[in-house]
Scaffold this motif. Structure first.
Motif, PDB file in Angstrom:
ATOM      1  N   GLN A 282      39.412  31.221  33.949  1.00 27.36           N
ATOM      2  CA  GLN A 282      38.815  30.193  33.067  1.00 27.36           C
ATOM      3  C   GLN A 282      38.139  29.053  33.817  1.00 27.36           C
ATOM      4  O   GLN A 282      38.742  28.028  34.095  1.00 27.36           O
ATOM      5  CB  GLN A 282      39.865  29.627  32.097  1.00 27.36           C
ATOM      6  CG  GLN A 282      39.220  28.767  31.001  1.00 27.36           C
ATOM      7  CD  GLN A 282      40.194  27.922  30.225  1.00 27.36           C
ATOM      8  OE1 GLN A 282      41.344  27.779  30.604  1.00 27.36           O
ATOM      9  NE2 GLN A 282      39.730  27.358  29.122  1.00 27.36           N
ATOM     10  N   TRP A 283      36.878  29.257  34.126  1.00 28.44           N
ATOM     11  CA  TRP A 283      36.059  28.205  34.713  1.00 28.44           C
ATOM     12  C   TRP A 283      36.684  27.641  35.991  1.00 28.44           C
ATOM     13  O   TRP A 283      36.747  26.427  36.172  1.00 28.44           O
ATOM     14  CB  TRP A 283      35.825  27.067  33.719  1.00 28.44           C
ATOM     15  CG  TRP A 283      35.006  27.413  32.523  1.00 28.44           C
ATOM     16  CD1 TRP A 283      35.459  27.655  31.268  1.00 28.44           C
ATOM     17  CD2 TRP A 283      33.578  27.527  32.455  1.00 28.44           C
ATOM     18  NE1 TRP A 283      34.415  27.921  30.430  1.00 28.44           N
ATOM     19  CE2 TRP A 283      33.246  27.849  31.131  1.00 28.44           C
ATOM     20  CE3 TRP A 283      32.553  27.392  33.398  1.00 28.44           C
ATOM     21  CZ2 TRP A 283      31.928  28.038  30.716  1.00 28.44           C
ATOM     22  CZ3 TRP A 283      31.240  27.582  32.980  1.00 28.44           C
ATOM     23  CH2 TRP A 283      30.950  27.903  31.654  1.00 28.44           C
ATOM     24  N   LEU A 284      37.118  28.511  36.867  1.00 30.72           N
ATOM     25  CA  LEU A 284      37.709  28.055  38.127  1.00 30.72           C
ATOM     26  C   LEU A 284      36.576  27.696  39.082  1.00 30.72           C
ATOM     27  O   LEU A 284      35.822  28.549  39.522  1.00 30.72           O
ATOM     28  CB  LEU A 284      38.588  29.150  38.727  1.00 30.72           C
ATOM     29  CG  LEU A 284      39.496  28.691  39.866  1.00 30.72           C
ATOM     30  CD1 LEU A 284      40.694  27.919  39.317  1.00 30.72           C
ATOM     31  CD2 LEU A 284      39.969  29.872  40.688  1.00 30.72           C
TER      32      LEU A 284
ATOM     33  N   ARG B 120      40.336  20.406  36.867  1.00 27.32           N
ATOM     34  CA  ARG B 120      41.681  20.652  37.371  1.00 27.32           C
ATOM     35  C   ARG B 120      42.019  19.717  38.530  1.00 27.32           C
ATOM     36  O   ARG B 120      41.183  19.418  39.366  1.00 27.32           O
ATOM     37  CB  ARG B 120      41.817  22.114  37.809  1.00 27.32           C
ATOM     38  CG  ARG B 120      41.834  23.089  36.633  1.00 27.32           C
ATOM     39  CD  ARG B 120      42.123  24.503  37.101  1.00 27.32           C
ATOM     40  NE  ARG B 120      42.309  25.405  35.972  1.00 27.32           N
ATOM     41  CZ  ARG B 120      41.369  26.235  35.516  1.00 27.32           C
ATOM     42  NH1 ARG B 120      40.181  26.258  36.096  1.00 27.32           N
ATOM     43  NH2 ARG B 120      41.614  27.029  34.491  1.00 27.32           N
ATOM     44  N   THR B 121      43.269  19.326  38.569  1.00 27.39           N
ATOM     45  CA  THR B 121      43.778  18.482  39.637  1.00 27.39           C
ATOM     46  C   THR B 121      44.540  19.336  40.638  1.00 27.39           C
ATOM     47  O   THR B 121      44.743  20.541  40.439  1.00 27.39           O
ATOM     48  CB  THR B 121      44.714  17.405  39.074  1.00 27.39           C
ATOM     49  OG1 THR B 121      45.882  18.055  38.547  1.00 27.39           O
ATOM     50  CG2 THR B 121      44.031  16.604  37.973  1.00 27.39           C
TER      51      THR B 121
ATOM     52  N   ALA C  71      41.491  41.713  40.484  1.00 27.99           N
ATOM     53  CA  ALA C  71      40.167  41.636  39.872  1.00 27.99           C
ATOM     54  C   ALA C  71      40.105  40.308  39.124  1.00 27.99           C
ATOM     55  O   ALA C  71      40.899  40.073  38.214  1.00 27.99           O
ATOM     56  CB  ALA C  71      39.964  42.802  38.916  1.00 27.99           C
ATOM     57  N   PHE C  72      39.206  39.431  39.536  1.00 29.56           N
ATOM     58  CA  PHE C  72      39.149  38.113  38.915  1.00 29.56           C
ATOM     59  C   PHE C  72      37.868  37.954  38.109  1.00 29.56           C
ATOM     60  O   PHE C  72      36.851  38.607  38.357  1.00 29.56           O
ATOM     61  CB  PHE C  72      39.288  36.996  39.958  1.00 29.56           C
ATOM     62  CG  PHE C  72      38.262  37.005  41.060  1.00 29.56           C
ATOM     63  CD1 PHE C  72      36.971  36.533  40.845  1.00 29.56           C
ATOM     64  CD2 PHE C  72      38.587  37.469  42.331  1.00 29.56           C
ATOM     65  CE1 PHE C  72      36.021  36.526  41.863  1.00 29.56           C
ATOM     66  CE2 PHE C  72      37.653  37.472  43.359  1.00 29.56           C
ATOM     67  CZ  PHE C  72      36.366  36.999  43.120  1.00 29.56           C
ATOM     68  N   GLN C  73      37.953  37.066  37.127  1.00 26.62           N
ATOM     69  CA  GLN C  73      36.801  36.692  36.308  1.00 26.62           C
ATOM     70  C   GLN C  73      36.751  35.175  36.185  1.00 26.62           C
ATOM     71  O   GLN C  73      37.759  34.491  36.313  1.00 26.62           O
ATOM     72  CB  GLN C  73      36.881  37.319  34.902  1.00 26.62           C
ATOM     73  CG  GLN C  73      36.980  38.835  34.888  1.00 26.62           C
ATOM     74  CD  GLN C  73      38.412  39.322  34.950  1.00 26.62           C
ATOM     75  OE1 GLN C  73      39.282  38.802  34.243  1.00 26.62           O
ATOM     76  NE2 GLN C  73      38.687  40.318  35.787  1.00 26.62           N
TER      77      GLN C  73
ATOM     78  N   ALA D 117      37.442  27.526  45.375  1.00 26.63           N
ATOM     79  CA  ALA D 117      38.338  27.382  44.223  1.00 26.63           C
ATOM     80  C   ALA D 117      39.430  28.440  44.236  1.00 26.63           C
ATOM     81  O   ALA D 117      40.614  28.129  44.078  1.00 26.63           O
ATOM     82  CB  ALA D 117      37.528  27.449  42.925  1.00 26.63           C
ATOM     83  N   ILE D 118      39.063  29.704  44.420  1.00 25.24           N
ATOM     84  CA  ILE D 118      40.087  30.747  44.348  1.00 25.24           C
ATOM     85  C   ILE D 118      41.021  30.697  45.556  1.00 25.24           C
ATOM     86  O   ILE D 118      42.175  31.119  45.478  1.00 25.24           O
ATOM     87  CB  ILE D 118      39.457  32.136  44.169  1.00 25.24           C
ATOM     88  CG1 ILE D 118      40.528  33.136  43.709  1.00 25.24           C
ATOM     89  CG2 ILE D 118      38.737  32.599  45.427  1.00 25.24           C
ATOM     90  CD1 ILE D 118      39.988  34.455  43.221  1.00 25.24           C
TER      91      ILE D 118
END
Length: 319
Positions: free
Chosen positions: A39-41, A55-56, A76-78, A85-86
């Motif tokens: 979600q919008w990472l 995000r903090t 598998a990321f979305q 970020a990841i």
């Protein structure tokens, strides 16, 4: 089981497929393969009309706790914008990241094309697992203008030999079940994307390699007699059989939905999965029985932090 990548294969495979991981020197008996929409990472603020909460550090710590519990060999990321970020979620530096080429292309976007949102798909692959990168499934971007997300396609290697093909996707939202009108614009687009997926499946079914598709399908495929699922699992070519690991399962995921009209997020529960792990019959034979699982978070933690509106799902298999 050794994941070795003989040197004489490197040149041939990389010319065809584009990349490979470092060979390992240890033995792996099983693999945990997971999917997670984050979600919008993004390491930068999201510039859209109604952006999600930024995000903090403590939010990232909680996401990292979930990732530690998940302990995926391949994720598998979305909805991930960038490696920075990841890397705050997968914090142990044990992963190689393969992003959709749409991410790289978006940095040099032609003004004629729509600027893509920073929602990219890809894989995080644990160091030591050998693989090759196949061409992205760009046809999922129906108009070729980077407005829809590509699929990312890799082949895992076992002792230098192709062992399992994986495709991760994030499909068009807004057509979650067949009760919605087929005149719905989102449904028309999703149907066309599934036609692209069906072509990919048919090509893989004609090959000797087992395969899996995993990600955010934005569709409750496991509902009884879902027409889009029946289109994908149509028995053609002869002998093709697909299995959704979510079949017969109910999600226990609690998520927080942010509303601009309410100061605090609302807790929601959607019992039918839209994230799936789909295996062909050959891959299903490698799946460890009853290994499908969903990693959920205590509702008080969900309330307190900005996590994701999806919970990760995973299964284990032997190669």
């Amino acid at each position: 089981m050794q994941w070795l990548f003989p040197l004489f294969l490197i040149s041939a495979l990389t010319l065809v497929n584009g990349s490979f991981s470092k060979p390992n020197i240890h033995t792996v008996n099983t693999l945990t393969i997971a999917s997670w929409n984050l979600q919008w990472l993004s390491s930068d603020p999201i510039v859209i009309k109604n952006p999600p909460p930024q995000r903090t550090h403590v939010d990232y710590q909680q996401l990292a706790n979930i990732a530690t519990q998940l302990d995926a060999d391949i994720l598998a990321f979305q909805e991930v914008a960038d490696r920075q970020a990841i890397s705050k979620v997968l914090t142990n530096d044990e992963y190689i990241f393969e992003f959709s080429h749409r991410q790289r292309e978006s940095q040099h976007s032609d003004k004629r094309y729509a600027q893509p949102w920073p929602q990219f798909v890809g894989f995080a692959i644990r160091e030591g697992i050998s693989y090759v990168r196949n061409a992205d499934l760009q046809q999922l971007d129906l108009w070729g203008n980077k407005s829809l997300r590509y699929g990312v396609d890799i082949t895992l290697l076992n002792d230098g030999n192709p062992a399992l093909r994986l495709l991760t996707v994030h499909l068009k939202s807004g057509c979650y079940s067949q009760q919605q009108s087929t005149k719905n614009r989102a449904c028309r687009h999703l149907n066309r994307q599934f036609e692209v997926l069906e072509q990919w499946v048919d090509r893989r079914a004609a090959e000797p390699l087992p395969f899996m598709i995993l990600g955010d399908f934005n569709r409750r495929l496991a509902l009884h007699n879902d027409k889009i699922w029946q289109q994908l699992d149509d028995g053609r070519p002869t002998g093709l059989s697909l299995y959704a690991a979510t079949e017969g399962q109910k999600s226990q995921c609690r998520i927080k939905i942010h509303s601009k009209r309410k100061k605090h997020g609302q807790i929601r529960h959607y019992p039918n999965f839209i994230d799936h792990i789909v295996l062909d019959g050959r891959a299903k034979l490698k799946m460890i029985n009853n290994s499908f699982r969903e990693t959920t978070t205590d509702v008080e933690v969900v309330k307190a932090f900005n996590l994701s509106d999806h919970c990760p799902i995973a299964l284990s298999l032997n190669l």
